[in-house]
Design a protein around this motif. Structure first.
Motif, mmCIF file in Angstrom:
data_model
loop_
_atom_site.group_PDB
_atom_site.id
_atom_site.type_symbol
_atom_site.label_atom_id
_atom_site.label_comp_id
_atom_site.label_asym_id
_atom_site.label_seq_id
_atom_site.Cartn_x
_atom_site.Cartn_y
_atom_site.Cartn_z
ATOM 1 N N THR A 297 2.658 7.281 -6.568
ATOM 2 C CA THR A 297 3.496 6.469 -5.671
ATOM 3 C C THR A 297 4.432 5.548 -6.457
ATOM 4 O O THR A 297 4.931 4.555 -5.922
ATOM 5 C CB THR A 297 2.615 5.622 -4.725
ATOM 6 N N GLN A 298 4.677 5.871 -7.724
ATOM 7 C CA GLN A 298 5.569 5.065 -8.565
ATOM 8 C C GLN A 298 7.000 5.134 -8.016
ATOM 9 O O GLN A 298 7.557 6.230 -7.904
ATOM 10 C CB GLN A 298 5.517 5.664 -9.977
ATOM 11 N N PRO A 299 7.627 3.994 -7.665
ATOM 12 C CA PRO A 299 8.993 4.076 -7.113
ATOM 13 C C PRO A 299 10.029 4.410 -8.189
ATOM 14 O O PRO A 299 9.862 4.047 -9.349
ATOM 15 C CB PRO A 299 9.236 2.672 -6.559
ATOM 16 N N LEU A 300 11.083 5.119 -7.791
ATOM 17 C CA LEU A 300 12.172 5.403 -8.727
ATOM 18 C C LEU A 300 13.156 4.241 -8.694
ATOM 19 O O LEU A 300 13.333 3.596 -7.663
ATOM 20 C CB LEU A 300 12.910 6.681 -8.297
ATOM 21 N N PRO A 301 13.820 3.956 -9.825
ATOM 22 C CA PRO A 301 14.804 2.864 -9.807
ATOM 23 C C PRO A 301 15.984 3.215 -8.907
ATOM 24 O O PRO A 301 16.425 4.371 -8.872
ATOM 25 C CB PRO A 301 15.234 2.765 -11.275
ATOM 26 N N LEU A 302 16.449 2.217 -8.173
ATOM 27 C CA LEU A 302 17.567 2.433 -7.246
ATOM 28 C C LEU A 302 18.890 2.157 -7.965
ATOM 29 O O LEU A 302 19.100 1.041 -8.452
ATOM 30 C CB LEU A 302 17.405 1.486 -6.053
ATOM 31 N N PRO A 303 19.770 3.156 -8.063
ATOM 32 C CA PRO A 303 21.059 2.889 -8.705
ATOM 33 C C PRO A 303 21.903 1.970 -7.812
ATOM 34 O O PRO A 303 21.600 1.802 -6.627
ATOM 35 C CB PRO A 303 21.697 4.271 -8.814
ATOM 36 N N ALA A 304 22.959 1.384 -8.368
ATOM 37 C CA ALA A 304 23.816 0.505 -7.572
ATOM 38 C C ALA A 304 24.525 1.330 -6.495
ATOM 39 O O ALA A 304 25.113 2.370 -6.796
ATOM 40 C CB ALA A 304 24.842 -0.165 -8.473
ATOM 41 N N ILE A 305 24.380 0.879 -5.234
ATOM 42 C CA ILE A 305 25.088 1.549 -4.129
ATOM 43 C C ILE A 305 25.853 0.452 -3.405
ATOM 44 O O ILE A 305 25.248 -0.542 -2.961
ATOM 45 C CB ILE A 305 24.109 2.215 -3.137
#
Ligand code: NAD
Length: 504
Positions: A297-305
């Motif tokens: 359940t490790q979250p992925l980093p969210l790129p700038a949107i």
């Protein structure tokens, strides 16, 4: 029926796990109970065992000494059926065999008074068939308890073709007086619970058979929408031999309707002796030293949107408001579009749609579909799938966005209805067919599934939540994809769809 059952003496035949529980519940309600078993000494042994468990409950403060003494005294083990000739109600809990039950009731008919009600605790046999050949088949009725009897509230009161309505009503009233929740059912294969529950197991087994995802993801997805146990861990607990036998019985009793086709995957488990917890290996491994598999359940980093669009139809408005708040907190500006015919998110060329049943690949090259979900608790697992042409960047972006929305997303194969949507739609479909066929009413189905198998809500609660159009869409997508009879839409559900369309 003359005498009311509230003061009747009760004969429980079969002192196994169910008979002993039924005897306890009847005695707790104040009845004099005769307990009889064909195996010598079994009724006395059951009585002694019951005394032990009552004393354990006494130690825990659940009963007083006087209550324990009363319950024990009210239950009398007897050696022959003739010893219970003054009983007003028989509850049969012997071996699950039609000939044995018919023979027993045939014998009882001559031993007991003409008014005595003959109830069977059968979980799979036809009440109409059990009553065949009796002088008065009208007094035979199903009184289907669930295990463990003292704890489980549900009683299915099952009427065969010849059951007298007054007899079924008397058992209904008696069950209520015993603190149970009775539900009327027509005698059809699996009655209510064992029938409506089939897709809970069948859809998980289909996903495993097709290697769409892992058992731990399936279980986590179903727990995320409120089930106490996922289908794989539950089948391992029940035992695949037992679970497979019920599915086979329902399948055969429905004249091999493809809707109920047993699973090759489960058949292989049974053939290989991988029966679940009891054999140390089922879908999961329970041998010493093995650890239950977990879901990453490790979250992925969210790129700038900078900006994204939320698409929603009216019924999803609350979710979208919640999502806007979450995305804003992540620094993303949003627009809400309410005119789309789909629900989800759009950014750049990526579309993320809540599943309507169709695979992502059928919707476009850069599409991700995600599963049905409830208002989020703590990071619930959510299945998603990407179309075959989707770019690696878009898939990672979709996964990061679902994480930012509070989910623990899990990628599964791009098949219709993902995990929760296909299972819930099929549970609703089965319940709708049961209602269509007069097996029970919607309230009865909802109560039965919540009290008989601890579902977090009833199938008609889910229908109200997601709506007939969405449920039918998922079923039709499954039907289009797989063909055959399995996913055909219940006529009752089609009718509900027309009603929803005309109301709109
Ligand atoms: P069990 O094997 O624990 O007990 C059955 C008892 O019946 C045994 O003690 C056996 O000696 C006795 N018996 C067999 N034939 C008999 C006869 N002709 N006369 C008198 N006694 C006889 O079985 P169980 O799990 O208690 O199931 C009993 C019934 O309840 C079955 O019809 C079963 O389908 C139904 N049922 C079981 C469950 C469950 O979870 N176990 C749940 C609901 C209904």
């Amino acid at each position: 029926m003359n005498a009311p059952l509230s003061s009747a003496k009760i004969l429980v035949v079969g002192a196994g796990i169910m008979g002993a529980g039924i005897a306890q519940v009847a005695a707790q309600a104040g009845h004099k109970v005769y307990l009889m078993d064909a195996r010598e000494g079994a009724a006395r042994q059951a009585h002694a065992k019951l005394s032990e468990s009552l004393h354990a409950l006494l130690a825990k403060g659940k009963f007083t000494q006087a209550q324990v003494d009363d319950i024990r005294m009210r239950i009398a083990p007897v050696d022959t059926l003739a010893d219970a000739a003054d009983a007003g109600l028989v509850i049969e809990a012997i071996v699950e065999n039609l000939d044995a039950k018919r023979a027993l009731f045939g014998e009882l008919e001559f031993l007991l008074g003409g008014d005595c009600v003959l109830a069977s605790n059968t979980s799979s046999l036809s009440i109409t068939a059990i009553a065949k050949g009796l002088r008065n088949p009208g007094r035979v009725v199903g009184m289907h308890f669930f295990n463990p009897v003292p704890l489980m509230k549900l009683v299915e009161v099952v009427s065969g073709l010849q059951t007298a309505p007054g007899v079924a009503q008397a058992i209904f009233d008696l069950s209520t007086a015993w603190g149970k929740v009775p539900v009327q059912a027509r005698s059809t294969p699996g009655f209510i619970v064992n029938r409506i529950a089939r897709p809970f197991y069948a859809e998980a087994l289909a996903l495993l058979h097709e290697q769409s995802t892992s058992p731990q993801v399936i279980d986590a997805c179903m727990r995320a929408i409120g089930f106490r146990m996922g289908p794989c861990e539950l089948m391992d607990l029940i035992g695949h031999d037992t679970n497979f036998a019920v599915t086979q019985a329902v399948y055969a009793a429905n004249f091999f309707d493809k809707r109920y086709t047993p699973s090759l995957f489960q058949s292989a488990l049974v053939d290989g002796g991988m029966l679940g917890r009891k054999s140390g290996r089922g879908i999961y491994d329970y041998s010493a030293g093995s650890k239950p598999p977990t879901v990453d359940t490790q979250p992925l980093p969210l790129p700038a949107i900078a900006h994204l669009q939320l698409h929603s139809r009216t019924q999803d408005a609350q979710t979208m408001v919640d999502w806007q708040v979450r995305l804003q907190a992540a620094g993303i500006a949003t627009d809400l579009v309410t005119t789309s015919n789909w629900t989800g998110l759009q950014t750049g060329d990526l579309q993320m749609r809540r599943t309507d049943g169709r695979p992502a690949s059928a919707l476009g090259p850069q599409v991700v579909v995600y599963d049905w979900h409830l208002p989020q608790g703590s990071a619930p697992v959510l299945a998603f799938a990407a179309s075959s042409g989707a770019s690696v960047d878009n898939i990672a972006l979709a996964q990061a966005l679902l994480g930012a929305l509070g989910f623990a997303p899990q990628r599964v194969a791009d098949q219709p209805g993902l995990v929760a949507a296909r299972t819930l739609a099929m549970l609703v479909n089965e319940a709708a067919d049961a209602v269509q066929q007069g097996v029970c009413d919607p309230a009865g189905a909802d109560a039965a599934m919540q009290l008989g198998v601890n579902y977090p809500a009833g199938p008609f609660d889910w229908l109200a939540r997601w709506g007939a159009p969405a449920v039918v869409q998922v079923l039709e997508a499954l039907d289009t994809h797989y063909r055959g009879e399995r996913y055909r839409v219940s006529p009752w559900l089609r009718h509900a769809l027309w009603q929803a369309q005309h109301a709109a």
